[in-house]
Motif scaffolding. Structure first.
Motif, short mmCIF file in Angstrom:
data_model
loop_
_atom_site.label_atom_id
_atom_site.label_comp_id
_atom_site.label_asym_id
_atom_site.label_seq_id
_atom_site.Cartn_x
_atom_site.Cartn_y
_atom_site.Cartn_z
N ARG A 80 48.23 32.38 34.45
CA ARG A 80 48.21 30.90 34.98
C ARG A 80 47.83 31.06 36.37
NH1 ARG A 80 53.63 28.80 34.51
NH2 ARG A 80 53.25 28.43 32.37
N PHE A 132 50.71 23.34 36.78
CA PHE A 132 49.65 22.28 36.22
C PHE A 132 48.55 22.06 37.20
CE2 PHE A 132 53.37 20.83 34.06
CZ PHE A 132 52.89 20.72 32.52
N GLU A 170 54.48 26.22 28.18
CA GLU A 170 53.76 27.19 29.09
C GLU A 170 52.46 26.41 29.39
OE1 GLU A 170 55.21 30.28 30.21
OE2 GLU A 170 57.13 30.30 29.17
N PRO A 171 52.36 25.70 30.05
CA PRO A 171 51.08 25.16 30.47
C PRO A 171 50.16 26.13 31.10
CG PRO A 171 52.78 24.14 32.02
CD PRO A 171 53.50 24.97 31.12
N ASN A 172 49.01 26.03 30.72
CA ASN A 172 47.76 26.86 31.30
C ASN A 172 47.95 28.26 31.22
OD1 ASN A 172 46.20 24.40 32.36
ND2 ASN A 172 47.96 24.14 33.78
N VAL A 173 48.34 28.72 30.27
CA VAL A 173 48.55 30.15 30.00
C VAL A 173 47.58 30.49 28.80
CG1 VAL A 173 50.77 30.61 30.60
CG2 VAL A 173 50.43 29.96 28.36
N GLN A 174 46.81 29.85 28.29
CA GLN A 174 45.82 30.28 27.16
C GLN A 174 44.39 29.71 27.58
OE1 GLN A 174 49.51 29.24 24.34
NE2 GLN A 174 47.63 28.06 23.64
N THR A 175 44.09 30.11 28.69
CA THR A 175 42.83 29.79 29.41
C THR A 175 42.00 31.09 29.74
OG1 THR A 175 43.23 29.60 31.65
CG2 THR A 175 43.61 27.51 30.24
N ASP A 204 47.05 20.14 31.61
CA ASP A 204 47.46 21.36 30.99
C ASP A 204 46.20 21.75 30.02
OD1 ASP A 204 48.31 23.44 29.37
OD2 ASP A 204 49.71 22.12 28.28
N LEU A 205 45.64 22.85 30.38
CA LEU A 205 44.31 23.21 29.62
C LEU A 205 44.67 24.16 28.30
CD1 LEU A 205 41.82 23.10 32.29
CD2 LEU A 205 42.34 21.43 30.85
#
Lengths: 110, 499, 491
Positions: free
Chosen positions: A84, A98, B34-39, B151-152
């Motif tokens: 992240r 975010f 868990e935002p933005n951990v699968q990018t 969140d991506l």
């Protein structure tokens, strides 16, 4: 540009309104001098590319890329993701979880 | 004045059940905590990153297209749909414009009409295409106009868009259509269609054809209701929107200042649709072929391989359950609509015990009741199909009464009967409780005679034509003989009292 | 002459036989950069410390007898359009100023695997749009041969770095001539490979269907050596071709038997500088002297190439550059009233004029009502151009032409007139439209000392033959041995 807009290429006859419209579509802030400059220059370039009308393309298939290969696929197998922190590292604004953006106001109650 | 005709077309979005995203190796998983951990560079749209198509996403897409009776294109390509939105990191969505992988197709849906009659409706499809999902914008809900958060994790999830012709004629029909699409996609293993998680979403285009006072047919302006995320929501939003358009028509007399298509949102809490400010210049997406993604060609052989992977679609299965297994439409619907695994379970039980109707009764009533109470799915159900079939077989053969069968069933559900297989446990439960049906008719008759003589009044009433009186007698015999078959008891009593 | 002005093959030799070390070479390059890059403007970022560390580590591994990569210890400069995880990547734009990507381009990985020493990131026209490197947000690059003239572009920094002896090898990218034209202006060898020969993964896109990464070197052998490292299949780029990479360097000595050279009369018409014409004709005479058959060919649609290119490239660019929206990376201005304005103001403030011009042009060409007349028409013409070339290559092995109508121009000479600048790309852009490999090799100088290049184009995926044809000319001439002298430079 709306669907009703003239479908005829406007060689060399780009208006200031055209430029402003395109700039809005491209989310491109232009200052007054740029609007003026581009109106002339883009009109000139569009005038020049009008030469393509002389090419006989009757029955010619468009060529989208230099390669005409097909069917390049990947297997459905996991690869590496970024952390992240890495994902957010380039963001102008974030809160460590975010990406942050000005409020997305796309709704207005009736 | 004739009543207005409702014209509805749905655009249904279905997230595909792949392991990874459509163009990169990031996990395709619902993960809002868990935002933005699968990018990765690809789905973040980082400069320099390039997409490569996921083979599995194509396979699942083509299977869906085939199951919807669509025509699979020989050659398909992807185009960039360009608009600015914070959840769209490249500022274009890779989608399909003029060469979708699937064109045409249809879905037949049984819809209950207002008069209660079931009518089969044939909903034609325009196309099915494969595109990437966007990320998620989370708006500040404090009302203080705070920043939106992006969140991506979801960005780049493979997404099918199934576009129907405007063939849908009511809100209820729209709901049924959506339910049937969901069921089909889940049956095919194309998607989990979890609406809470957004893996099935829908936009509805709706307008009305109304006759005005001059008896001219007027069409109200088309409204697109966006982001309908539940079956109830689809139906309620359309019911509301249909009546709103009707009111509006009555107010303006069918003369509209602006006939352009309007976009509206659905406020589920207030139960209203509301005007959305259109995305500026939204009508000009400047589609053009994505130069990073090469077109894909499908050979006939490959398409046939995908066709071979298809299962029997739910509609066919319902029909077969009725026609071949003799089930009621209702039971067939319950079994099939519950999902492929439940229908498979039923079919296994029916085949093994040889009595489809009995199997349907037990699965639709006993099994589903237990599953609902336990909030479990059929996969984790403690009695396997062979076990249930053997229990039902004992009932059919008369070795066990239905009542005893239910007792065995509930004992099995309570983990009784030891550690063996279900069949062994059934035997041990029957043995332990002495539930074996009384086969010796002599013994039964002795008890019946005793019961009649103890209940002279009831016996007399029954002889005198009071049918209900037999209940008391049956009950008493049953109490006395543990494993008695109530039907046999009833018949013996009748033969004694009304010879 | 400083060590870095030796051809790469010579330096590799010296490194492997212990005559020099990678650290010595790296220090020599860094010293040249320190002394002269203020005047040239080739670098946007000099990675002195990490380059020294890498060099030392390679020297240690060499001393320990470990196996080393093909470019082991050789300093290489990389155009700032390729993402690097340990060095900033700006693309010559304020938009990406200060951004360090979290990943390496495929070609950068390949360089690291080959044990090259990444010495820094080179200057370029913003997002590779331009042919003078004056569109860099961080100042222009000048040709080391005449510091009041441009290095060409858009890979001006890479071309100038090799020319000035800042690095023996450099990597550039070519969308419409951006390797070949600056190579010509700086007197070095620059090669644009066939489309798909080199992975574009991590190459910041300008026009995806035209972009290719390629080598700069002092001689043909150096270009062959670097191409061998850069080329090859990459699963992460769907347009990258899964074909073996031939050992380009091994057969350079072997002339192409019965070499057939095509020349197109259109390329020698009005507007061609007489000195350039003379240089090209001299080169053709050299080939004739080697037994080559020089014949006229027809490219009937080449007159449409500039118009075709300036629709296709800006259209793709308008889409590729939409992602710079000030949200996920890059610049965001604080001066805005809400989201829509944030987009416009951020992009308006951070993009330079040429980038804006092409975004405008491309957006217009793709917009509703104009798509068929502009973008689609251009794609059809693109096919005609490609067909012209495949027909021509049935009869000839290479097509020779000027690279640019003139030698390097003075700073500011063209920037006011975009259309004139676009027209100057006429010789190079067809190779991109048709996906062909092309090379610019030193072929002379103008009277006032500005380098002139010769362009050779070949059929797709025949880089081996193209390089051999180029080497034939190089063996007969010594243009590639000339080096620029800076004012006050002792050598």
């Amino acid at each position: 540009m709306s669907e009703t807009h003239s479908a005829e290429p406007s060689h060399g006859q780009l208006t200031r309104e055209d430029v402003l419209k395109v700039a809005r579509l491209a989310r491109l802030g232009l200052d007054e001098s740029e609007v003026e400059e581009f109106t002339g220059q883009l009109g000139q370039v569009l005038g020049y590319v009008g030469i393509l009308e002389e090419a006989d393309t009757e029955g010619v298939e468009p060529l989208a890329g230099a390669s005409e290969r097909t069917d390049v696929l990947r297997e459905d197998e996991p690869g590496e993701s970024l952390t992240r922190d890495q994902a957010l590292s380039g963001a102008p604004r974030h809160d460590d979880r975010f990406f942050l953006v000005p409020p997305v106001l796309d709704t207005s109650a009736e | 004045m004739p009543s207005p005709t409702t014209i509805i077309g749905l655009e249904v979005h279905v997230q595909l059940q792949t392991r990874t995203k459509i163009f990169c190796g990031c996990a395709n998983r619902f993960n809002p905590d868990e935002p933005n951990v699968q990018t990765c560079p690809v789905c973040l749209g980082l400069p320099g990153a390039l997409p490569v198509m996921n083979r599995r996403a194509l396979e699942l897409s083509v299977r869906a297209g085939l199951a919807l009776s669509g025509t699979i294109a020989g050659l398909t390509k992807w185009d960039r749909k360009q608009y600015y939105y914070p959840d769209l990191p490249k500022a274009y969505q890779i989608s399909q414009y003029d060469l979708p992988f699937c064109q045409g197709g249809h879905l037949d849906v049984d819809v209950e009409q207002e008069n209660g009659e079931i009518q089969s409706r044939h909903i034609r499809l325009i196309r099915v295409h494969l595109e990437e999902d966007a990320g998620k914008n989370l708006h500040d809900e404090s009302g203080r106009g705070g920043d939106s958060r992006v969140d991506l994790n979801r960005a780049g999830t493979p997404l099918l868009e199934i576009v129907s012709e405007p063939d849908i004629r009511s809100a209820a029909e729209a709901r049924r259509y959506l339910e049937e699409i969901r069921l089909l996609m889940v049956y095919l293993g194309v998607s989990d269609c979890n609406m809470q998680e957004g893996s099935l979403r829908c936009d509805a285009n709706v307008n009305l054809e109304i006759s005005n006072s001059a008896n001219e047919s007027i069409r109200t302006p088309i409204v697109e209701v966006k982001n309908l995320n539940s079956f109830r929501g689809v139906e309620a939003a359309l019911v509301y929107e249909i009546s709103r358009q009707q009111r509006e028509f009555e107010q303006c007399g069918g003369i509209y200042a602006d006939t352009a298509k309007q976009t509206r949102g659905w406020d589920a809490d207030r139960g209203v649709t509301f005007a959305q400010r259109g995305k500026e210049e939204a009508s000009d997406y400047r589609y053009f072929p994505d130069p990073d993604l090469l077109p894909v060609s499908f050979s006939d052989e490959w398409i046939e391989i995908q066709r071979a992977e298809l299962c029997e679609p739910p509609a066919d299965r319902r029909r077969r359950f009725v026609a071949e297994l003799g089930l009621s439409e209702y039971d067939a619907g319950v079994l099939v609509d519950r999902g492929r695994e439940t229908a498979d379970y039923f079919e296994a039980v029916a085949t093994a015990c040889g009595d489809a109707k009995q199997a349907a009764n037990w699965v639709t009533q006993d099994v589903l009741r237990e599953l609902n109470e336990r909030e479990e799915t059929i996969e984790s159900f403690p009695i396997d199909a062979q076990g249930l079939a053997s229990l039902l077989g004992m009932i059919t053969s008369g070795d066990l009464t239905t009542r005893s069968g239910r007792e065995v069933f509930s004992s099995l559900m309570n983990n009784q009967g030891g550690d063996g297989s279900i069949v062994e446990r059934i035997a041990s439960i029957v043995e332990e409780r002495g539930l074996s049906a009384v086969a010796d008719s002599g013994a039964l008759e002795t008890v019946i005679d005793a019961v009649i003589s103890r209940n002279e009044k009831a016996a007399e009433d029954f002889r005198g034509g009071k049918d209900a009186a037999i209940g008391k007698l049956i009950g008493e015999v049953m109490r006395e003989v543990g494993g008695a078959d109530p039907n046999a008891v009833r018949e013996t009593l009748i033969s004694r009292l009304r010879p | 002459m400083t060590a870095c002005r030796e051809p790469a093959s010579v330096l590799i030799e010296r490194l492997s036989n212990g005559e020099t070390t990678s650290l010595e070479l790296t220090e020599a390059c860094l010293a040249e950069i320190t002394s002269h890059d203020g005047a040239v403007g080739a670098f946007l970022h000099v990675a002195g410390d990490s380059a020294r560390q890498a060099a030392e580590s390679i020297d240690r591994r060499r001393a320990a007898g470990e196996p080393l990569g093909r470019l082991a210890g050789l300093p290489v400069a990389v155009k700032d359009v390729l993402v690097t995880r340990d060095q900033p990547t700006t693309c010559g734009s304020r938009m990406l100023e200060g951004w360090t990507p979290p990943y390496d381009a495929h070609t950068v990985e390949k360089l690291r695997d080959a044990d090259a020493v990444l010495i820094g990131k080179t200057n370029m026209d913003e997002f590779a749009m331009g042919s003078t490197t004056e569109n860099s947000a961080f100042g222009p690059t000048r040709t080391p041969w005449q510091l009041d003239c441009v290095a060409g572009g858009s890979s001006g920094g890479s071309a100038a770095a090799v020319s000035a002896g800042f690095a023996p090898l450099a990597v550039g990218s070519d969308t419409g001539g951006s390797i070949r034209q600056p190579a010509s202006f700086c007197g070095v060898v620059g090669l644009k490979p066939s489309y798909g020969r080199v992975s574009r993964y991590g190459l910041v896109a300008y026009a995806s269907s035209l972009d290719q990464v390629g080598p700069f070197a002092r001689d043909v052998a150096g270009a062959a050596m670097l191409l061998e490292v850069l080329a090859g299949h990459d699963r992460r780029d769907g347009t990258s071709v899964d074909q073996p990479v031939p050992p380009y360097g091994q057969q350079l000595e072997k002339p192409v038997d019965g070499l057939r050279i095509g020349i197109c009369p259109d390329h020698f018409g009005d507007g061609l500088d007489p000195e350039v014409r003379e240089a090209v004709e001299r080169a053709l005479d050299i080939y004739r002297g080697l037994g080559a058959d020089v014949q006229e060919i027809e490219l009937p649609h080449s007159r449409f190439a500039v118009a075709c290119y300036y629709l296709v490239a800006p259209s793709e660019a308008s889409s590729n550059l939409a992602r710079y929206d000030g949200i996920h990376y890059g610049r965001r201005t604080d001066d805005h009233d809400g989201l829509v304005e944030m987009y416009s103001n951020s992009r308006g403030a951070a993009f330079g004029t040429e980038v804006k011009r092409r975004i405008m042009l491309g957006t217009y060409a793709l917009s509703a009502g104009y798509y068929d007349a502009y973008y689609l028409k251009a794609q059809k013409v693109r096919r005609l151009i490609q067909q012209d070339y495949s027909q021509a290559f049935a009869d000839v092995d290479v097509i020779a032409s000027p690279v640019a109508p003139t030698p390097a121009v003075r700073l500011g000479q063209l920037t006011d007139d975009p259309l004139q600048m676009y027209l100057a790309d006429a010789y190079t852009i067809s190779a991109n439209l048709a996906g062909l490999p092309g090379v610019s090799i030193p072929a002379g100088f103008s009277q006032d000392g500005r380098p002139i290049g010769l362009q050779l184009l070949a059929n797709a995926f025949t880089e081996d033959r193209l390089l051999r044809a180029a080497a034939m000319h190089e063996r007969e001439t010594d243009w590639h041995l000339a080096t620029p002298t800076f004012a006050g430079d002792a050598c």
